[in-house]
Design a protein around this motif. Structure first.
Motif, short mmCIF file in Angstrom:
data_model
loop_
_atom_site.label_atom_id
_atom_site.label_comp_id
_atom_site.label_asym_id
_atom_site.label_seq_id
_atom_site.Cartn_x
_atom_site.Cartn_y
_atom_site.Cartn_z
N ASP A 494 25.00 -36.04 10.47
CA ASP A 494 26.26 -36.37 9.81
C ASP A 494 26.31 -36.19 8.31
N THR A 495 25.23 -35.75 7.65
CA THR A 495 25.33 -35.51 6.21
C THR A 495 26.19 -34.27 5.97
N LEU A 496 27.19 -34.41 5.11
CA LEU A 496 28.04 -33.29 4.75
C LEU A 496 27.57 -32.63 3.46
N PHE A 497 27.33 -33.44 2.42
CA PHE A 497 26.82 -32.92 1.15
C PHE A 497 26.40 -34.11 0.30
N LEU A 498 25.78 -33.84 -0.83
CA LEU A 498 25.42 -34.87 -1.80
C LEU A 498 26.33 -34.74 -3.00
N PHE A 499 27.01 -35.83 -3.33
CA PHE A 499 27.86 -35.87 -4.52
C PHE A 499 27.01 -36.42 -5.65
N ASP A 500 26.46 -35.50 -6.45
CA ASP A 500 25.55 -35.88 -7.52
C ASP A 500 26.36 -36.15 -8.78
N THR A 501 26.51 -37.41 -9.12
CA THR A 501 27.34 -37.80 -10.26
C THR A 501 26.55 -37.89 -11.56
N LEU A 502 25.26 -37.54 -11.52
CA LEU A 502 24.41 -37.68 -12.70
C LEU A 502 24.10 -36.35 -13.38
N THR A 503 24.09 -35.25 -12.61
CA THR A 503 23.62 -33.99 -13.17
C THR A 503 24.62 -33.34 -14.11
N ASN A 504 25.91 -33.61 -13.95
CA ASN A 504 26.94 -33.03 -14.80
C ASN A 504 27.77 -34.14 -15.45
N PRO A 505 27.20 -34.86 -16.42
CA PRO A 505 27.97 -35.96 -17.01
C PRO A 505 29.27 -35.51 -17.64
N GLY A 506 29.32 -34.26 -18.11
CA GLY A 506 30.57 -33.78 -18.68
C GLY A 506 31.64 -33.57 -17.64
N LEU A 507 31.23 -33.26 -16.40
CA LEU A 507 32.18 -33.03 -15.33
C LEU A 507 32.45 -34.29 -14.52
N THR A 508 31.50 -35.17 -14.47
CA THR A 508 31.66 -36.38 -13.65
C THR A 508 31.36 -37.63 -14.46
N PRO A 509 32.14 -37.90 -15.51
CA PRO A 509 31.95 -39.17 -16.22
C PRO A 509 32.47 -40.32 -15.36
N ASP A 510 32.24 -41.55 -15.84
CA ASP A 510 32.72 -42.70 -15.09
C ASP A 510 34.22 -42.61 -14.85
N GLY A 511 34.64 -43.06 -13.69
CA GLY A 511 36.06 -43.04 -13.37
C GLY A 511 36.29 -43.07 -11.89
N LEU A 512 37.56 -42.88 -11.49
CA LEU A 512 37.96 -42.88 -10.09
C LEU A 512 38.05 -41.44 -9.60
N TYR A 513 37.37 -41.14 -8.49
CA TYR A 513 37.36 -39.80 -7.93
C TYR A 513 37.92 -39.83 -6.52
N GLN A 514 38.81 -38.86 -6.26
CA GLN A 514 39.29 -38.63 -4.90
C GLN A 514 38.80 -37.26 -4.46
N LEU A 515 38.26 -37.16 -3.26
CA LEU A 515 37.70 -35.91 -2.78
C LEU A 515 38.38 -35.48 -1.49
N ARG A 516 38.49 -34.15 -1.29
CA ARG A 516 39.01 -33.58 -0.06
C ARG A 516 38.23 -32.31 0.26
N PHE A 517 38.50 -31.73 1.43
CA PHE A 517 37.70 -30.61 1.92
C PHE A 517 38.60 -29.43 2.28
N VAL A 518 38.11 -28.22 1.97
CA VAL A 518 38.78 -26.98 2.34
C VAL A 518 37.87 -26.24 3.30
N GLY A 519 38.39 -25.90 4.48
CA GLY A 519 37.57 -25.25 5.50
C GLY A 519 37.85 -23.78 5.63
N TYR A 520 36.81 -23.04 6.16
CA TYR A 520 36.92 -21.60 6.36
C TYR A 520 36.30 -21.24 7.70
N THR A 521 36.81 -20.13 8.28
CA THR A 521 36.19 -19.51 9.45
C THR A 521 35.56 -18.20 9.00
N ALA A 522 34.41 -17.86 9.59
CA ALA A 522 33.71 -16.63 9.23
C ALA A 522 33.93 -15.59 10.32
N ASP A 523 33.92 -14.31 9.91
CA ASP A 523 34.05 -13.22 10.88
C ASP A 523 32.69 -12.86 11.46
#
Length: 748
Positions: A494-523
């Motif tokens: 059931d692991t989908l991914f790791l949301f690493d909030t420490l490696t990019n402090p400029g991109l993920t400073p403290d705050g409220l985050y909402q996440l969603r997913f975009v799916g694709y099918t491969a040929d």
């Protein structure tokens, strides 16, 4: 190498007395040491059973001719048991007949000696059947997982099997302050975590002086020391060697004979008396507790059944891990001939999550952030705004930090997905690497856990999109992965991914985050089909699957250190204000004419009615992104591993100084008026009395504060923690008058 061979004649044993399940063992012995051994299995007593025992012949130093040996035949049991049993025995001279020492040549190598047919006495065989019983231990090694069911709002557990683990069964003996563990047998778990250990165990006299590899049992030593101390019997010094020492027990008998509770007629010459359970029990106090724990001499050592503990190891992620280990206190005493057990593995095990249903197509469902169910993460803006806080439904209001394991299920029609994020209600953007983090995932190959090789389950750039492959699509691209029942057995479904909030402090400073997913099918060429791009909906709904997380990572920001408020290297205080805590001042008899404050390392004289007021702070930054103080504790430590809690009502009570929301925890602060989901802490105090300090001693005040932050699994009180300490000496004149000749409160 020499070999002794022959045949075993079992024809004298009646068919009704014959046990085809009993394995026999032929051994060659010299001076109590088994030189060689072979296991025999007879299917029919009417047929002679051939045997051959290879061994190195014993030759004395400087000698040429080998010493005679004994050939023993008995049941297939341990060496020490076999040598204690009535067996078929034959002396064999290995030296050539008629040779003198001067004429003798060194014994030939690869010699074979035939002893012909040996007839087994039926009475001896029946005695083996009577004394030696067949034991069967059947069991299962599992990981017990607690799962939350959003449909019922309840938790239930699922036992996931642990395959490929080695289960070792040990027999435990307890002899006064010593214990001994002897490996009985081991087995390997199958794909369902099941194992079977079958062995034959004989009821024989127990010879503790002959058993090797004893060890001192600290728990037994403590129990026996306490029992004897209550009866005025001192324990002699512990002997240096690991094995039981009869002289130690003789000294104990001598001391016990002189104790006030000893019999009127002590054992004469007790220092030289033979050590036996009867002689010891005549002098030592009774103990039903030690008897129940099978401790000699309180327990009769006639041990006719195994006393079993288990140890389980498993190769997992390239390491051999101990996943279950039982102490002597967990011994199963006198097990039956048929025993069934369930052994629970720890979190180091690789277990197969079998209690799951395959995912439905055309959707995605996020179930956990770490170990926190997403159904327990706030999603309403309020007021108060509790979005993204873990367990907001039970007023815990825990923000998240660090690398977060995002878990859930994704439909089988989704081959790749990417993650989009909105910070504090802002626009949706693709979550970049490394904040979009990969992970390792292992599958079961029928014998071991195999890690899917990199770059499996790592975000990669494909057709202009940074995407992660799904577990189902990885199986399609790798048909050689072993299947069981048509499916790949993964250790992590059931692991989908790791949301690493420490490696990019400029991109993920403290705050409220909402996440969603975009799916694709491969040929067929495994390229993304552009037209297949879609925002993945929640399973069972038409709206997009989104979830909130409130991020609060610990910033290393702190006022400049001072002599009274130090931090960093050489101190217990971290240079962070998330949280900050320190003791501002300590005053004696505050509010009276005799008031004066003390410093670290002072020597303070306190009468029983004097007071000692501690002023301290426990805070978090007063910002909208923080204010997540979880609680604080204050403790006095002194003497040898002694302490008492301060502020709980027994030793003082925390009061405002002047902050009103005193806590000392978040739940209490809410009742005192702190506005959810914030508690910033503040300045507090606690007044102690001289009687709170039980000894004339050096005291260390230990202040500890923590935030409510979690990675979804960790206890917040162990994560973002800060500490502060100050030490001084308390002298109580009524307790130590010799060192308190006057009534001055502070000694320079």
């Amino acid at each position: 190498m020499t070999e002794i061979n022959g045949e075993l004649d079992l024809s004298g044993i009646a068919q009704n007395d014959f046990d085809s399940a009993m394995e026999l063992r032929a051994v060659v012995v010299r001076e109590g040491v088994v030189l060689g051994s072979t296991v025999l299995k007879a299917a029919d007593p009417r047929k002679k059973l051939p045997f051959a025992v290879p061994f190195d012949p014993p030759i004395l130093p400087g000698g040429r001719l080998p010493c005679p040996v004994r050939l023993l035949v008995g049941p297939n049991i341990a060496d020490i048991e076999l040598l204690s049993l009535d067996t078929l025995s034959l002396e064999i001279d290995l030296a050539p007949r008629g040779q003198t020492q001067t004429a003798a040549k060194r014994a030939p190598e690869n010699a074979k000696i035939s002893v012909g047919a040996l007839t087994l006495n039926p009475d001896i065989y029946i005695n083996w059947l009577h004394l030696c019983r067949l034991y069967t231990i059947r069991g299962r090694v599992v990981c017990r997982h607690w799962q939350y069911d959003p449909a019922t709002g309840r938790f239930h557990f699922c036992d996931a099997p642990v395959p490929g683990a080695t289960v070792e069964a040990y027999d435990v003996d307890r002899f006064f302050i010593w214990y001994h563990r002897d490996l009985i047998k081991s087995a390997t778990t199958d794909i369902n975590g099941n194992f079977v250990i079958q062995f034959r165990w004989c009821c024989l006299p127990w010879f503790p002086w002959l058993i090797r590899n004893w060890a001192l049992d600290p728990d037994l030593y403590g129990r026996i020391h306490e029992l004897l101390g209550r009866n005025g019997i001192p324990l002699p010094p512990v002997p240096p060697g690991p094995d039981p020492d009869p002289h130690f027990l003789q000294q104990l008998m001598a001391q016990a004979s002189r104790s006030p509770g000893a019999p009127q007629s002590p054992v004469p010459g007790v220092i030289d008396a033979p050590v036996s359970s009867e002689s010891l029990l005549a002098l030592l106090p009774a103990s039903p507790e030690l008897a129940a724990l099978h401790v000699w001499p309180w327990w009769d050592w006639h041990d006719c059944a195994p006393d079993v503990v288990f140890r389980v190891t498993q190769p997992c992620d390239g390491q051999l891990r101990v996943i279950h280990s039982e102490t002597n206190a967990q011994t199963r005493w006198n097990i039956p001939t048929a025993l069934n057990v369930t052994l629970f593995a720890n979190d180091q095990a690789c277990c197969l999550p079998v209690c799951r249903d395959p995912e439905c197509p055309e959707c995605l469902k996020v179930t956990f952030v770490g170990c926190t169910p997403t159904d327990h993460i706030g999603s309403t803006a309020g007021p108060p705004d509790l979005r993204g806080y873990g367990y907001s439904d039970v007023n815990y209001d825990r923000p998240f930090f660090g690398s977060l394991q995002i878990r859930g299920g994704v439909g089988s029609d989704v081959d790749y997905f990417k993650v989009q994020v909105s910070r504090n209600g802002g626009p949706w953007t693709d979550l970049p690497v490394p904040a979009f983090g990969g992970f390792s995932r292992s599958y079961w190959d029928g014998a071991n856990a195999v890690v899917a090789p990199a770059p499996a389950f790592t975000p990669l750039l494909k057709n202009g999109q940074t995407v992660m492959i799904t577990r189902r699509h990885y199986e399609v691209l790798h048909p050689a992965i072993p299947r069981f029942g048509g499916s790949v057995i993964w250790y992590d479904y059931d692991t989908l991914f790791l949301f690493d909030t420490l490696t990019n402090p400029g991109l993920t400073p403290d705050g409220l985050y909402q996440l969603r997913f975009v799916g694709y099918t491969a040929d067929a060429a495994d390229n993304l089909i552009a037209a297949s791009e879609r925002i993945l909906p929640t399973c069972g709904q038409t709206t997009a699957e989104t979830f909130y997380v409130r991020i609060d990572n610990q910033a290393m920001v702190h006022p400049l250190p001072t002599a009274l408020h130090p931090c960093g290297q050489g101190t217990v205080h971290i240079c962070t204000n998330e949280p900050d805590c320190y003791i501002r001042k300590i005053c004696v008899n505050e509010g009276t004419a005799d008031e004066h404050c003390i410093s670290a390392c002072d020597i303070v004289k306190l009468a029983a009615t004097d007071t000692l007021t501690v002023h301290f702070s426990a805070t978090c930054p007063p910002t909208t992104q923080d204010g997540h103080l979880g609680g604080y504790t204050l403790e006095a430590r002194y003497g040898v591993a002694q302490s008492f809690a301060i502020g709980t009502g027994v030793h003082g009570t925390f009061t405002a100084d002047p902050t009103f929301e005193v806590g000392p925890d978040y739940a209490s602060a809410l009742l005192q008026g702190a506005p959810r989901p914030h508690w910033y802490g503040g300045d507090y105090k606690v007044a102690l009395r001289g009687t709170d300090f039980p000894e004339c001693c050096a005291y260390l005040l230990h202040l500890e504060a923590w935030k409510r932050t979690t990675n979804g699994c960790a206890d917040p009180s162990t994560v973002h923690v800060n500490r502060f300490e100050i030490a001084f000496t308390i002298l109580r004149p009524e307790l130590c008058p010799d060192v308190c000749p006057d009534q001055q409160k502070v000694v320079a």
